[in-house]
Each structure stands twice: as C-alpha cells, then as structure tokens.
Design a protein around this motif. Structure first.
Motif, PDB file in Angstrom:
ATOM      1  N   VAL A 122       0.852  -1.194   0.000  1.00 26.23           N
ATOM      2  CA  VAL A 122       0.000   0.000   0.000  1.00 26.23           C
ATOM      3  C   VAL A 122       0.882   1.236   0.000  1.00 26.23           C
ATOM      4  CG1 VAL A 122      -1.787   1.316   1.178  1.00 26.23           C
ATOM      5  CG2 VAL A 122      -1.865  -1.182   1.205  1.00 26.23           C
ATOM      6  N   GLY A 123       0.661   2.106  -0.975  1.00 24.30           N
ATOM      7  CA  GLY A 123       1.445   3.332  -1.082  1.00 24.30           C
ATOM      8  C   GLY A 123       2.285   3.351  -2.336  1.00 24.30           C
ATOM      9  N   ALA A 124       1.694   3.824  -3.429  1.00 19.81           N
ATOM     10  CA  ALA A 124       2.360   3.742  -4.735  1.00 19.81           C
ATOM     11  C   ALA A 124       3.250   4.962  -5.002  1.00 19.81           C
ATOM     12  CB  ALA A 124       1.311   3.576  -5.838  1.00 19.81           C
ATOM     13  N   GLY A 125       3.960   5.404  -3.966  1.00 17.32           N
ATOM     14  CA  GLY A 125       4.893   6.509  -4.162  1.00 17.32           C
ATOM     15  C   GLY A 125       6.232   5.992  -4.669  1.00 17.32           C
ATOM     16  N   CYS A 139       8.462  -2.606  -5.644  1.00 18.53           N
ATOM     17  CA  CYS A 139       7.824  -3.477  -6.643  1.00 18.53           C
ATOM     18  C   CYS A 139       8.844  -3.996  -7.651  1.00 18.53           C
ATOM     19  CB  CYS A 139       6.721  -2.736  -7.388  1.00 18.53           C
ATOM     20  SG  CYS A 139       5.253  -2.495  -6.381  1.00 18.53           S
ATOM     21  N   ASN A 140       9.841  -3.221  -7.921  1.00 23.75           N
ATOM     22  CA  ASN A 140      10.850  -3.647  -8.875  1.00 23.75           C
ATOM     23  C   ASN A 140      11.787  -4.710  -8.314  1.00 23.75           C
ATOM     24  OD1 ASN A 140      10.617  -2.094 -11.449  1.00 23.75           O
ATOM     25  ND2 ASN A 140      10.504  -0.419  -9.986  1.00 23.75           N
ATOM     26  N   TYR A 141      11.641  -4.996  -7.026  1.00 23.13           N
ATOM     27  CA  TYR A 141      12.458  -6.050  -6.427  1.00 23.13           C
ATOM     28  C   TYR A 141      11.829  -7.430  -6.647  1.00 23.13           C
ATOM     29  CZ  TYR A 141      16.045  -3.432  -3.968  1.00 23.13           C
ATOM     30  OH  TYR A 141      17.133  -2.671  -3.658  1.00 23.13           O
ATOM     31  N   ASN A 142      10.702  -7.476  -7.303  1.00 20.05           N
ATOM     32  CA  ASN A 142      10.067  -8.775  -7.522  1.00 20.05           C
ATOM     33  C   ASN A 142      11.025  -9.806  -8.098  1.00 20.05           C
ATOM     34  OD1 ASN A 142       7.561  -8.898  -6.439  1.00 20.05           O
ATOM     35  ND2 ASN A 142       6.467  -8.260  -8.268  1.00 20.05           N
ATOM     36  N   THR A 143      11.876  -9.359  -8.991  1.00 23.34           N
ATOM     37  CA  THR A 143      12.854 -10.286  -9.556  1.00 23.34           C
ATOM     38  C   THR A 143      13.790 -10.816  -8.476  1.00 23.34           C
ATOM     39  OG1 THR A 143      13.791  -8.191 -10.337  1.00 23.34           O
ATOM     40  CG2 THR A 143      13.044  -9.756 -11.990  1.00 23.34           C
ATOM     41  N   TYR A 144      14.158  -9.951  -7.551  1.00 25.87           N
ATOM     42  CA  TYR A 144      15.046 -10.342  -6.473  1.00 25.87           C
ATOM     43  C   TYR A 144      14.433 -11.382  -5.561  1.00 25.87           C
ATOM     44  CZ  TYR A 144      19.557  -8.168  -6.071  1.00 25.87           C
ATOM     45  OH  TYR A 144      20.865  -7.860  -6.216  1.00 25.87           O
ATOM     46  N   LEU A 145      13.152 -11.272  -5.359  1.00 20.18           N
ATOM     47  CA  LEU A 145      12.481 -12.169  -4.424  1.00 20.18           C
ATOM     48  C   LEU A 145      12.343 -13.568  -5.019  1.00 20.18           C
ATOM     49  CD1 LEU A 145       9.801  -9.630  -3.194  1.00 20.18           C
ATOM     50  CD2 LEU A 145      11.772 -10.439  -1.913  1.00 20.18           C
ATOM     51  N   ARG A 146      12.691 -13.716  -6.278  1.00 22.46           N
ATOM     52  CA  ARG A 146      12.682 -15.006  -6.946  1.00 22.46           C
ATOM     53  C   ARG A 146      11.325 -15.697  -6.820  1.00 22.46           C
ATOM     54  NH1 ARG A 146      17.544 -17.933  -6.466  1.00 22.46           N
ATOM     55  NH2 ARG A 146      19.354 -16.600  -6.686  1.00 22.46           N
ATOM     56  N   ASN A 147      11.406 -16.990  -6.479  1.00 20.10           N
ATOM     57  CA  ASN A 147      10.156 -17.734  -6.367  1.00 20.10           C
ATOM     58  C   ASN A 147       9.563 -17.681  -4.962  1.00 20.10           C
ATOM     59  OD1 ASN A 147      10.684 -18.528  -8.993  1.00 20.10           O
ATOM     60  ND2 ASN A 147      11.926 -20.244  -8.273  1.00 20.10           N
ATOM     61  N   ASP A 148      10.332 -17.112  -4.043  1.00 20.04           N
ATOM     62  CA  ASP A 148       9.927 -17.168  -2.649  1.00 20.04           C
ATOM     63  C   ASP A 148       8.668 -16.361  -2.365  1.00 20.04           C
ATOM     64  OD1 ASP A 148      12.312 -18.449  -2.563  1.00 20.04           O
ATOM     65  OD2 ASP A 148      13.389 -16.825  -1.562  1.00 20.04           O
ATOM     66  N   MET A 149       8.678 -15.157  -2.879  1.00 17.45           N
ATOM     67  CA  MET A 149       7.636 -14.187  -2.545  1.00 17.45           C
ATOM     68  C   MET A 149       7.367 -13.344  -3.769  1.00 17.45           C
ATOM     69  SD  MET A 149       8.729 -12.589   1.034  1.00 17.45           S
ATOM     70  CE  MET A 149       8.349 -13.436   2.548  1.00 17.45           C
ATOM     71  N   LYS A 150       6.177 -12.789  -3.801  1.00 20.69           N
ATOM     72  CA  LYS A 150       5.869 -11.964  -4.952  1.00 20.69           C
ATOM     73  C   LYS A 150       4.875 -10.884  -4.561  1.00 20.69           C
ATOM     74  CE  LYS A 150       4.821 -12.394  -9.850  1.00 20.69           C
ATOM     75  NZ  LYS A 150       4.157 -13.220 -10.876  1.00 20.69           N
ATOM     76  N   ILE A 151       5.166  -9.652  -4.932  1.00 16.80           N
ATOM     77  CA  ILE A 151       4.188  -8.583  -4.730  1.00 16.80           C
ATOM     78  C   ILE A 151       3.145  -8.723  -5.830  1.00 16.80           C
ATOM     79  CG2 ILE A 151       3.810  -6.092  -4.676  1.00 16.80           C
ATOM     80  CD1 ILE A 151       6.721  -5.822  -3.664  1.00 16.80           C
ATOM     81  N   GLY A 168      -5.167   3.071 -11.103  1.00 15.87           N
ATOM     82  CA  GLY A 168      -5.167   2.893 -12.548  1.00 15.87           C
ATOM     83  C   GLY A 168      -3.769   2.951 -13.127  1.00 15.87           C
ATOM     84  N   GLU A 169      -2.862   3.610 -12.432  1.00  9.14           N
ATOM     85  CA  GLU A 169      -1.454   3.617 -12.871  1.00  9.14           C
ATOM     86  C   GLU A 169      -0.914   2.188 -12.929  1.00  9.14           C
ATOM     87  OE1 GLU A 169       1.530   5.700 -10.621  1.00  9.14           O
ATOM     88  OE2 GLU A 169       0.484   7.622 -10.817  1.00  9.14           O
ATOM     89  N   THR A 170       0.083   1.985 -13.756  1.00  2.00           N
ATOM     90  CA  THR A 170       0.682   0.654 -13.834  1.00  2.00           C
ATOM     91  C   THR A 170       2.099   0.674 -13.260  1.00  2.00           C
ATOM     92  OG1 THR A 170      -0.598   0.046 -15.783  1.00  2.00           O
ATOM     93  CG2 THR A 170       1.424  -1.176 -15.390  1.00  2.00           C
ATOM     94  N   ILE A 171       2.395  -0.272 -12.386  1.00  2.00           N
ATOM     95  CA  ILE A 171       3.739  -0.434 -11.843  1.00  2.00           C
ATOM     96  C   ILE A 171       4.139  -1.875 -12.066  1.00  2.00           C
ATOM     97  CG2 ILE A 171       5.187  -0.358  -9.786  1.00  2.00           C
ATOM     98  CD1 ILE A 171       3.287   1.642  -8.590  1.00  2.00           C
ATOM     99  N   ASN A 172       5.120  -2.080 -12.936  1.00  2.00           N
ATOM    100  CA  ASN A 172       5.614  -3.448 -13.091  1.00  2.00           C
ATOM    101  C   ASN A 172       4.508  -4.468 -13.383  1.00  2.00           C
ATOM    102  OD1 ASN A 172       8.355  -3.637 -12.896  1.00  2.00           O
ATOM    103  ND2 ASN A 172       8.264  -5.068 -11.156  1.00  2.00           N
ATOM    104  N   ASN A 173       3.677  -4.195 -14.320  1.00  2.00           N
ATOM    105  CA  ASN A 173       2.581  -5.107 -14.691  1.00  2.00           C
ATOM    106  C   ASN A 173       1.420  -5.115 -13.692  1.00  2.00           C
ATOM    107  OD1 ASN A 173       4.039  -5.972 -16.929  1.00  2.00           O
ATOM    108  ND2 ASN A 173       5.011  -7.627 -15.752  1.00  2.00           N
TER     109      ASN A 173
END
Lengths: 206, 206
Positions: A89-92, A99-111, A123-128
């Motif tokens: 929560v908080g799209a600043g 959100c861009n760390y999703n790749t770092y979190l690998r398969n363990d966790m995902k935003i 409505g804005e898009t951040i990383n899909n």
DNA sequence: TAGATTGTTAATCGATTAACAATC
DNA sequence: TAGATTGTTAATCGATTAACAATC
C-alpha cells in the motif's frame, strides 16, 4: 527440541544464511562448514551451528553442511518453500522501487497487488500491476490469498493502513513508514525505517 | 559514567525516542514520563530511563522529562545537532526514492550528492541533484564534507562501491544491497536489506 | 505533605561463545 | 587411522526488567 521458542535474533539470521548458500549453489559449491559461513558472514561458527541445530541435524560431523540440502531446509523453516503473496500500500517512489524487487524475491515471494488511497494514483501501472483503490483491498487480498503486507505510505496514514490490513486478514506487515504501528498480538510487524537507521549511524561518527 | 561503551541496542532506540519527542513538541506537550514513552513505543519504562541515564541526568524526579530539553540532548548524543552531509551511490528506483526523503530528514541530515557508475545515468537530475560519475566522487565528497554514504546499487557492485567510499574517507555506510559488505574496523556499516526483512517475516506465518 | 517519577542497583533473563565428545 | 567438523553442554557475557531510595 521441536517446541522450543526460537529467538528473533536467530530468525533474522536465517535469511542471511540462505542468501549466501544460494550464492554457493550458483558457484556449484556442494559443501560448506560453519567456519566458512562464519568467516563470510562475520558471525561466530558456534552460533551458526547452534542456530541450525534448533531446527534439526542438518550437518555431517567431519564434513560440514550439504549446500543444496541446507537451502531446502532453511526455505522450509522460513516457509519460503511455497510462493508467498505480498500486497503493498502506497504507490509513491518507495513503493514503486520495492515493486521492482520482484525479480530479487525469486520464487519465494511476490508482490501481487498494489493499492493507494489517492484517486489520481489508481489505474497507474507499476511493473505489470495496476494500482487499485483501497476500497478493493479486502476482496483482492482474499481472492489472491495474500498473507503479507507492506506499508509505504506517509507516517500519518500508516496506522490506518495497518488497521485495514488487519481487517483484511493479513498475518504479517513490513512497515516502512517512520512511525510505530500497533496491531493485535497475532499479527507480526517488522519496522524497516530508513530515517532511524541513518540517525543511529550518525552516533558512530567521531 | 562517560567512558562506558554504549550498546548498539541502546543507540538504535535513541532515534525512536527522538521521533516521538518531536511529535510531542509539535503538539505543544512540554513534559513526558518514561511511562508515557514506554506505552507509546512498546518499550519498558525502566529500559527507557536506563538508556537515557547512560548519557546524563535528563529528567526530574516526580515530574518526568522536559520534551524540548530531551530533544536537544538526544540530538547532541546522535550528533544530529549539526547538519550531516550524506552521499548516495546508485541512481535507480530505490536511490531516487531515498533522495525524496530529504524533507523527512529535516535539518539533521541531507543527501547532497548522487553518483552512478552507468554513463547514461550521469547528468540526470534527482530532486535538484545532478547524478555524477564515480570518477568525481572522491573530490566531491571532500569538497562537500560528506561523512556518511548510502549504497543502493545491485548486490554485485556493493562491495566495490563500499571500497570507494572508504577510499574517499567516508566514516559510516548504510547498505541497501542484499549482500554483507566488508570494511575496515573504523568504518561503521549498517545493513538495511528489504529482502531479508521480508523473509524473516514469513517465519511468523502460521 | 502526598503522589509521582526519576536514576540506579540488584535480579532475572536471554543470547553468544567456548569447549569437547561424538563421529564422519 | 588422523583430521575435520558437527551438535550440544557449560561458561560467559550482555541486555532487560524489577525494585526502591531519593526527591521534585
């Protein structure tokens, strides 16, 4: 041996072990001793052996620990052997960065969901991911099976967001806002506050 | 009483006290007891009194602590009574987000220089700051009197950046990269790693 | 004065480290 | 076997909490 309560200090070291073990695995190193680990991570080898021994006998005397096996075990202990869904929560700026760390979190966790209270953000898009309004939070979290929440809103709104997380059934919260938030005992909160971190650093200047 | 070495745990609580005291000051609350503080910050009042007593006698028996005076004292202890200059390396999403916290850091600290190793980043503007190439780091840090460095580069480059910080005379480093970095004993490093933080949270899920 | 709250000592609790028998 | 390293107990170290005399 199973029913001991594990201290927070131990739990905080496990991800550090895991990260280094993953590095070793990528280098095709099969075995590691507590001494090797301790040297690389600036920790006492006895402490590492003791930490691991809380959860089982993972090593072989005279040999050390099998890297792949220990990775598997620590992932199980940390419940990272399934994919955990995370909401933010908080799209600043900070929220966007995380959100861009999703790749770092690998398969363990995902935003998997992002929310913001400001109508101009939704409505804005951040990383899909499409930023959703708070009104949709409870339904979305239930649908996606989200159990962990991240707060990256201003301090004044953090408690309010935490309340909504709790209401929506979130079990653990990582709070980046510079304020202590209160939640019921069954919800776990960690504080990741960059400003207090910097301020305590200043103490060590000469 | 002066020559005691203060534990890290104590130092990490001081900024939390400070932040709450600032909130009280803004509400024109003049006095606070260790009990009030403890209740708000989820800490034991005896611990708060003991923490403060390491540095002097700041309270009045039967009354409590004068908010303004305690703020002044804690700022002195943390060396936040002067403006500390901070440099950041890594003008990615996270670096950009942190630069926007300058307002949050108030008068205590200020990010005054940003660097990036990638040529296409240099020249970009972030919050009134122009991203500089690494080759300019040493000279710029000396000229601006920067003593604290922040690392927000990928893990693989973090140690290299740390080395350059040390070389440039930086005294304290806040590392956001998910890797343990090594520095000489006289340099202080804190790790602020969001991925290990999240992973240790997962342990507490049922 | 009576009530409140500090600063500090002592008691408790918990975490880290050392040491070593077991054993690969 | 000899050397290495674990798992675990015991020793040490440090941090938190309780208690209370001092005193505002």
């Amino acid at each position: 041996m199973k029913s001991q309560k594990i201290s927070e200090a131990v739990v905080r070291r496990l991800p550090i072990y895991l990260r280094f073990l993953n590095e070793l695995a990528m280098k095709n190193i099969m075995t590691v001793s507590s001494q090797d680990l301790g040297h690389k991570l600036d920790l006492n080898p006895a402490q590492i052996r003791k930490d691991l021994a809380y959860f089982g006998e993972f090593g072989k005397k005279g040999i050390g620990y099998d890297v792949a096996y220990l990775i598997e075990k620590i992932r199980q202990i940390l419940k990272l052997d399934r994919q955990l869904q995370v909401a933010l929560v908080g799209a600043g700026n900070l929220g966007r960065a995380l959100c861009n760390y999703n790749t770092y979190l690998r398969n363990d966790m995902k935003i998997v969901a992002v929310f913001d209270a400001m109508p101009q953000k939704t409505g804005e898009t951040i990383n899909n991911l499409t930023v959703q309004p708070m009104s949709e939070m409870k339904e979305t979290l239930a649908r996606l099976g989200v159990r962990i929440g991240i707060i990256t809103v201003p301090a004044a709104e953090a408690q309010n967001v935490a309340n909504q997380f709790v209401e929506a059934g979130i079990e653990a919260i990582l709070n980046f806002a510079p304020v202590i938030i209160k939640v019921p005992g069954e919800v776990r909160v960690h504080h990741a506050d960059f400003t207090t971190e910097l301020q305590s650093l200043a103490y060590y200047l000469d």
